[in-house]
Design a protein around this motif. Structure first.
Motif, PDB file in Angstrom:
ATOM      1  N   ARG A  50       5.244 -21.873  -8.828  1.00  0.00           N
ATOM      2  CA  ARG A  50       4.841 -20.904  -7.392  1.00  0.00           C
ATOM      3  C   ARG A  50       3.529 -20.711  -7.504  1.00  0.00           C
ATOM      4  O   ARG A  50       2.655 -21.538  -7.908  1.00  0.00           O
TER       5      ARG A  50
ATOM      6  N   MET B  50       1.105  -0.996  -0.565  1.00  0.00           N
ATOM      7  CA  MET B  50       0.101  -0.007   0.227  1.00  0.00           C
ATOM      8  C   MET B  50       1.166   1.403   0.276  1.00  0.00           C
ATOM      9  O   MET B  50       2.262   1.118   0.612  1.00  0.00           O
ATOM     10  N   ARG B  51       0.525   2.371  -0.650  1.00  0.00           N
ATOM     11  CA  ARG B  51       1.242   3.839  -0.901  1.00  0.00           C
ATOM     12  C   ARG B  51       0.737   4.737   0.164  1.00  0.00           C
ATOM     13  O   ARG B  51      -0.736   4.344   0.360  1.00  0.00           O
ATOM     14  N   SER B  52       1.436   5.569  -0.142  1.00  0.00           N
ATOM     15  CA  SER B  52       0.230   6.160   1.245  1.00  0.00           C
ATOM     16  C   SER B  52      -0.776   7.398   0.319  1.00  0.00           C
ATOM     17  O   SER B  52      -0.234   7.407  -1.174  1.00  0.00           O
TER      18      SER B  52
ATOM     19  N   SER C 187       3.518 -10.014  -7.851  1.00  0.00           N
ATOM     20  CA  SER C 187       4.810 -10.390  -8.107  1.00  0.00           C
ATOM     21  C   SER C 187       4.244 -11.331  -9.466  1.00  0.00           C
ATOM     22  O   SER C 187       5.713 -11.688  -9.915  1.00  0.00           O
TER      23      SER C 187
ATOM     24  N   HIS D 292       7.036  -2.877  -1.537  1.00  0.00           N
ATOM     25  CA  HIS D 292       6.449  -2.539  -2.815  1.00  0.00           C
ATOM     26  C   HIS D 292       7.139  -2.419  -3.258  1.00  0.00           C
ATOM     27  O   HIS D 292       6.828  -2.140  -5.038  1.00  0.00           O
ATOM     28  N   ARG D 293       8.272  -1.034  -3.535  1.00  0.00           N
ATOM     29  CA  ARG D 293       8.728   0.185  -4.349  1.00  0.00           C
ATOM     30  C   ARG D 293      10.418  -0.601  -4.766  1.00  0.00           C
ATOM     31  O   ARG D 293      10.957   0.051  -5.205  1.00  0.00           O
TER      32      ARG D 293
ATOM     33  N   ASP E 259      -2.394 -18.061  -2.519  1.00  0.00           N
ATOM     34  CA  ASP E 259      -1.517 -18.030  -1.179  1.00  0.00           C
ATOM     35  C   ASP E 259      -2.563 -17.059  -0.486  1.00  0.00           C
ATOM     36  O   ASP E 259      -1.961 -15.934   0.001  1.00  0.00           O
TER      37      ASP E 259
ATOM     38  N   LYS F  78      -3.967  -2.962  -0.726  1.00  0.00           N
ATOM     39  CA  LYS F  78      -2.757  -2.914   0.323  1.00  0.00           C
ATOM     40  C   LYS F  78      -1.976  -4.593  -0.508  1.00  0.00           C
ATOM     41  O   LYS F  78      -0.647  -4.451  -0.295  1.00  0.00           O
ATOM     42  N   LEU F  79      -2.349  -5.127  -1.229  1.00  0.00           N
ATOM     43  CA  LEU F  79      -1.749  -6.210  -1.986  1.00  0.00           C
ATOM     44  C   LEU F  79      -0.806  -4.828  -3.598  1.00  0.00           C
ATOM     45  O   LEU F  79      -0.072  -5.418  -3.882  1.00  0.00           O
ATOM     46  N   ASP F  80      -1.126  -3.587  -3.468  1.00  0.00           N
ATOM     47  CA  ASP F  80      -0.191  -2.513  -4.384  1.00  0.00           C
ATOM     48  C   ASP F  80      -0.599  -2.921  -5.500  1.00  0.00           C
ATOM     49  O   ASP F  80      -0.410  -2.163  -6.173  1.00  0.00           O
TER      50      ASP F  80
ATOM     51  N   ASP G   1      -2.004 -10.422  -7.328  1.00  0.00           N
ATOM     52  CA  ASP G   1      -0.549 -10.567  -7.315  1.00  0.00           C
ATOM     53  C   ASP G   1       0.634  -9.687  -7.806  1.00  0.00           C
ATOM     54  O   ASP G   1       0.928 -10.559  -9.321  1.00  0.00           O
TER      55      ASP G   1
ATOM     56  N   GLU H 234       3.421   0.809   7.826  1.00  0.00           N
ATOM     57  CA  GLU H 234       3.052   1.264   6.666  1.00  0.00           C
ATOM     58  C   GLU H 234       4.654   1.843   5.871  1.00  0.00           C
ATOM     59  O   GLU H 234       4.814   1.600   4.227  1.00  0.00           O
TER      60      GLU H 234
ATOM     61  N   ASP I 170       0.472 -14.324   2.384  1.00  0.00           N
ATOM     62  CA  ASP I 170       0.798 -14.976   1.435  1.00  0.00           C
ATOM     63  C   ASP I 170       2.765 -14.962   1.811  1.00  0.00           C
ATOM     64  O   ASP I 170       3.057 -16.420   1.148  1.00  0.00           O
TER      65      ASP I 170
ATOM     66  N   ALA J 172       9.771 -13.483  -6.675  1.00  0.00           N
ATOM     67  CA  ALA J 172       9.060 -13.450  -7.640  1.00  0.00           C
ATOM     68  C   ALA J 172       9.706 -14.677  -8.462  1.00  0.00           C
ATOM     69  O   ALA J 172       8.756 -14.912  -9.297  1.00  0.00           O
TER      70      ALA J 172
ATOM     71  N   ARG K 210       6.201  -1.432   4.520  1.00  0.00           N
ATOM     72  CA  ARG K 210       5.515  -2.122   3.315  1.00  0.00           C
ATOM     73  C   ARG K 210       5.672  -1.642   2.329  1.00  0.00           C
ATOM     74  O   ARG K 210       5.442  -1.673   1.280  1.00  0.00           O
ATOM     75  N   GLU K 211       5.427   0.298   2.079  1.00  0.00           N
ATOM     76  CA  GLU K 211       5.048   0.987   0.705  1.00  0.00           C
ATOM     77  C   GLU K 211       6.601   1.044  -0.217  1.00  0.00           C
ATOM     78  O   GLU K 211       6.960   0.312  -0.712  1.00  0.00           O
TER      79      GLU K 211
END
Lengths: 338, 763
Positions: free
Chosen positions: B687, A1-3, A136, B128-129, B691, A48-50, A134, B121, B277, B49, B124-125
């Motif tokens: 994979r 998740m991004r702000s 990924s 993701h980046r 999940d 949340k999963l982006d 997902d 937070e 997951d 991945a 997590r962000e």
């Protein structure tokens, strides 16, 4: 998740304005930088999963005071888009006059989700395709146009057999939409330039070559209500699934009949769990009208409903399952006591 | 008494409410991630991945620019931790693949980076980046994938000692009057405990405290100490409650030492709560298995030949194997038996314990085949079990310490209404639904391991018990408290129980259903030491007569009295005679047959479990009979289970309330393992696909209708002082076969591959 920035809209025009501010020109609505938040049961998950990355979230729940009414005056039905699924499902008038609507809502999700989720959000619920959800997995044309589709030759048991393209086979997951499309519902859409109405069947777009574009909504537009004309007491929603509750349809059918003196004068058949969009089986309906119901007719109609269905490695069973579900739903509708 | 708190039968304790019930229902129970930390840094994992290949490079600029990010740790800058052996090879680890050690990727979802930030937070962000450039290789991930290697388990895995065999299988099978040859498959499954795989690490000088849900705090403490290269005495693991584990929290996963290392580097507590997951790939799973069963029998149903061949998937470096043939070759009388277990090494994470690891897949095969044999013989499946029932296992001829299998079948059949079953397939229906009845045997080895305890009794009758046991929902607090209360002759409410802390005396892993037998035997022994001290203070020349032995679990005050004069012990007088206010004892208990190094190993977090089929002169198992009614919709082929009945005999039942709860949960899981649970693998990528808890199907309330648990009275004086067989893993065994047997009865169709989906049925 991004702000992200959280905004709370106090009324419809404030919501439209807030959403319009962040509209980028060519993005589909799902990619817009500002997203409306109603029940949040899809949007927050995907953030949340982006998968969804809005920079602004506009909370439209304060609009519920004007947009959540359930109205059955004058023989027609009007449902506010911010009505909660559980409230509509529990409404005795809807249960009596539109069992297909009540049951499609009652059989969806879990009680907790139905208490949160709104009708407008529900019809816009995005696919459960695991490759889409997902990030990924690199190949998803819906998430990243041109990247390919991992589901075509992947684990595609839950995927669609109707309305698919070589770019996307993601199933439209909802139940309520099948009732709406079956009953020729109208969608009331509120946007910058006021209110417009379209047939529910015009709301969703099959994937074709642009699976990233899921609806005909323009960025910044909001669904404000659904309307159905007439009453459909002889209607059913039948849902086949792996679990008894809290599970998406492997195949479902929304069927509504009008029977006069034993002859079917009008028939509606819609399919869930099988197609990339809410799916109306019009060719099948044509076979029923003017006929008396019997088992053989049900099977012919079921065959016609699944005409053109294309199964793949793990979901080929859905074609035959879909036929049996349609046939059984027709039987239930034809024999129900009203 | 109520359904939840059944009336105790002979040799059963009182159904006292759970010691931790109020804490749990009021939210006061603190799980690992609830433990307060001072200014923690939050960790978020980045997982691979790809399932095989190398990491070429990371692009971290964008991630590092997120406000609040402290650091991103990859193999390029992580501390190189020490290699520690697999738990089953004399070490502690769930896998010998050590993440963050090199650029190699050995399996899907391997930890490849950790983001540290001031908030969850931000971590997590940033995660993701993080962009990763891989050089992928083609993975070979399961049976039939080109590039996997299959080897016999014997000689590969040190815990797999034998492929049991006796007599001349080939000849006997060849000559048998009736034969069955069939193949079966079970899928990959994941535990999915409610509580995620959280870890918090806090350093205080050179002392490390770990808050992590664990089924083995001594194993975790010692394993992490070895990985970090520090003295195990410097490490303390605390977890007062575990929110479900089912085997997944039994051995040491790589994440813990990584978090400890990062906390040391930052000089700040580090808190990790991985996602659902990620839990599919950073911990263990139940590997997919394949089986071939051959049975030869006489026309009267007596088995003359049995062969069970099993194959299991494991990772490339590790030979993890469950090898359930040690049970299936001994379950029924049969003079000619053969077996073989193989391991298929693939590009996967190393599998691990999952509730009844060997029995769930291996009894699925055997109990399905027994049903097939009953059909072929035109014999009632219960009667087939009866003619092959035995009090002596066929491989070594050792006697069962007790075995109430047929009593379970008889009581279960009565409760279920088995006599209402019309034997022919497809002969029962109601409306749109076909109806089928099926049954199967369950059994689980009775296992014990060394354990230590410290018990303190005060003059006023209050007591404190300390043992590093584990509350995984099994009722450990409750039964340990009951054992002490009853031995010491004080009310249950007077006992405070302290578990889940590696600073307490060691208890074994809460696995193999050994916890109650081991911890209660140790606690009872130490309580006896206290009673002896008190007794000697008052009546120095007389010995104590142990009436408590007969009353443990009964909720009665034991009459501790002199063997000669019959005088009862007066606790307060005894304390006055000793001239103290508190008596405290520590003791170490070990089961018969435990190896010589047991106590040393126990302190080092190495379990020496004994029991089951591995004892020198006897064999000990708990048994049960399970009954299932299935209904199959003629139109949709949906499969529903309106009724489950299980009848079980497992020695002394400490607490019928907690026991029933365990057995009921087991039956539900067994049903789930037949119809719902499977982790789907995309073989192109190697994979997991489903999940998450929406796509990995678990039963919801609506799937669970009538579940009836029957506990038979059984006494076994040949297993352990507590007389407890252990039942945590008894009820989810065989259920999968019972479901498939019922499906056959409903439809005439035999399903040999799990899970059964509606598309597998041709009604």
């Amino acid at each position: 998740m991004r702000s992200f920035t959280y905004q709370r809209a106090s009324d419809p025009s404030a919501a439209i304005q807030a959403l319009a501010m962040a509209v980028a020109s060519n993005d589909p609505p799902t990619e817009a930088a500002a997203q409306p938040l109603a029940g949040g049961t899809t949007l927050i998950d995907l953030m949340k999963l982006d998968v969804m990355r809005p920079r602004t979230v506009v909370d439209i729940n304060p609009l519920a005071s004007t947009w959540s009414a359930i109205n059955l005056d004058g023989g027609n039905l009007r449902l506010g888009a911010l009505a909660r699924m559980s409230d509509v499902a529990a409404n005795p008038e809807i249960q009596r006059n539109y069992p297909v609507i009540a049951d499609s809502l009652r059989l969806a999700a879990s009680p907790q989700l139905r208490n949160m989720a709104t009708l407008g959000g529900n019809v816009l619920q995005r696919t459960r395709c695991t490759y889409f959800r997902d990030i990924s997995y690199a190949n998803c044309n819906k998430r990243d146009p041109g990247s390919g589709c991992a589901a075509l030759d992947g684990f595609n048991r839950m995927h669609a057999v109707l309305g698919t393209s070589e770019q996307c086979i993601a199933t439209y997951p909802g139940d309520f939409a099948q009732a709406l499309i079956a009953l020729d519902a109208t969608v009331e859409i509120t946007g910058k330039s006021g209110v417009r109405n379209i047939a529910f069947a015009q709301l969703h777009k099959p994937p074709g070559d642009t699976p990233q574009i899921e609806t005909t909504l323009a960025p910044g537009e909001l669904i404000s209500a659904f309307t159905v004309s007439g009453r459909w007491p002889r209607s059913v929603y039948l849902k086949a699934r792996d679990r008894q509750s809290y599970e998406f349809a492997l195949s479902s059918a929304a069927v509504a009949l009008d029977v006069q003196d034993g002859v079917i004068s009008d028939a509606r058949v819609a399919l869930g769990g099988l197609a990339t969009v809410p799916w109306r089986a019009r060719a099948a309906e044509a076979l029923i009208k003017g006929q008396k119901f019997d088992a053989a007719l049900a099977l012919r109609v079921a065959d016609a409903a699944l005409a053109g269905a294309q199964g793949r490695r793990h979901n080929a069973f859905k074609v035959d399952l879909g036929k049996r579900v349609v046939a059984r739903a027709l039987h239930r509708a034809a024999t129900m006591e009203i | 008494m109520s359904i939840a708190a059944p009336e105790p039968k002979a040799n059963m304790g009182q159904p006292v409410p759970r010691y931790d019930a109020v804490a749990k229902v009021t939210g006061m129970a603190k799980y690992a991630a609830d433990m307060p930390l001072a200014n923690p840094a939050y960790a978020y994992l980045v997982t691979s991945a790809i399932a095989k290949g190398r990491i070429d490079s990371f692009e971290l600029t964008e991630a590092k620019n997120i406000r609040g990010v402290i650091d991103i740790v990859t193999h390029e800058n992580a501390e190189k931790l020490k290699d520690v052996k697999l738990f089953s090879e004399g070490g502690y680890m769930s896998t010998t693949v050590q993440p963050l050690k090199s650029s190699d990727v050995a399996h899907d979802g391997q930890i490849i980076a950790v983001v540290l930030a001031d908030t969850f937070e931000a971590a997590r962000e940033a995660a993701h980046r993080v962009k990763v450039n891989y050089r992928p290789a083609t993975p070979s991930t399961t049976f039939d994938s080109p590039g996997t290697t299959s080897v016999p388990a014997k000689g590969q895995a040190s815990r797999f000692k034998e492929d049991p065999k006796v007599g001349d299988f080939a000849k006997a099978f060849d000559e048998a009057e009736v034969k069955i040859t069939a193949s079966y498959e079970t899928p990959t499954q994941h535990h999915n405990p409610m509580e995620l795989f959280a870890t918090s690490c806090v350093w205080n000088g050179d002392n490390l405290t770990i808050y992590e849900p664990s089924q083995y705090v001594y194993g975790l403490k010692n394993g992490v100490a070895q990985q970090l290269g520090i003295d195990a005495d410097k490490v303390r693991v605390i977890n007062y409650y575990v929110g479900g584990a089912f085997g997944s929290k039994g051995s040491v996963t790589p994440r813990t030492a990584i978090m400890a290392s990062l906390a040391r580097r930052l000089n700040r507590p580090v808190k990790l709560v991985p996602t659902r997951d990620q839990g599919f790939t950073i911990a263990t799973y139940r590997a997919e298995t394949r089986h071939q069963i051959q049975i030869g029998a006489n026309r009267d149903g007596k088995l003359v030949a049995l062969r069970h061949e099993g194959a299991e998937v494991s990772s490339r470096p590790d030979a993890y194997v469950v090898g359930g043939t040690k049970t299936t070759t001994r379950l029924y009388a049969c003079p000619n038996v053969d077996s073989l277990v193989s391991i298929v090494h693939a590009d996967r994470n190393t599998p691990g314990f999952m509730r009844s690891p060997p029995e769930v897949p291996y009894l699925f095969a055997l109990e399905s085949a027994m049903d097939e044999l009953a059909v072929k013989l035109n014999m009632d499946p219960i009667e087939l079990r009866r003619v092959n029932d035995t009090m002596k296992e066929p491989i070594g001829g050792k006697p069962y310490t007790s075995r109430s299998l047929m009593a379970c079948f008889d009581e279960g059949a009565k409760a279920f209404g088995w006599s209402q079953r019309s034997a022919a397939p497809q002969s029962m229906a109601e409306g749109d639904w076909l109806i089928g009845y099926g049954c199967a045997t369950t059994c689980y080895p009775t296992q014990m391991a060394p354990a230590a305890a410290r018990v303190r009794l005060q003059r006023d009758g209050r007591a404190r018990v300390e043992i590093a046991g584990h509350e995984i929902g099994n009722g450990a607090y409750t039964v340990i408290g009951q054992a002490a209360a009853e031995k010491l002759g004080v009310p249950f409410e007077n006992v405070s129980v302290h578990i889940g802390d590696s600073d307490l005396p060691p208890a074994p892993v809460a696995g193999g259903s050994n916890s109650t037998a081991s911890t209660c035997s140790a606690v009872m022994m130490v309580c006896d030491q206290i009673r002896q001290r008190l007794f000697r203070a008052l009546m120095p020349n007389e010995s104590v007569i142990d009436k408590a032995k007969e009353t443990v679990g009964m909720g009665q005050t034991p009459v501790t009295e002199s063997a000669n004069s019959g005088r009862p012990l007066d606790r307060e007088k005894a304390f006055d005679a000793l001239g103290v206010s508190v008596v405290e004892e520590y003791g170490e208990w070990k089961p018969e047959d435990a190896p010589k190094d047991s106590f040393r190993a126990m302190q080092q977090g190495q379990v020496r479990i004994v029991g089951g089929s591995a004892m020198s002169d006897k064999i000990a198992y708990a048994f049960g009979a399970e009954f299932v009614e299935v209904r199959i919709n003629k139109w949709t082929h949906e499969i529903r289970i309106p009724r489950l009945v299980g009848a079980f005999a497992a020695g002394h039942i400490m607490n019928p309330r907690t026991a029933r709860s365990q057995l009921m949960g087991g039956l539900i899981w067994g049903m789930s393992s037949a119809l719902l649970e499977a982790t789907e693998l995309d073989p192109r990528y190697g994979r997991y696909v489903n999940d998450n808890l929406a796509d990995y199907l678990l039963p919801v309330n609506a799937d669970v209708q009538d579940v009836e648990v029957i506990m038979l009275s059984e006494q076994d004086d040949h297993i352990n002082p507590a007389g407890v067989k252990g039942l945590g893993e008894l009820a989810n065994v065989g259920t999968n076969a019972a479901v498939c047997n019922a499906i056959f009865h409903a439809t005439g169709q035999r399903i040999r591959k799990l899970p059964v989906r509606l598309e597998n049925l041709e009604v």
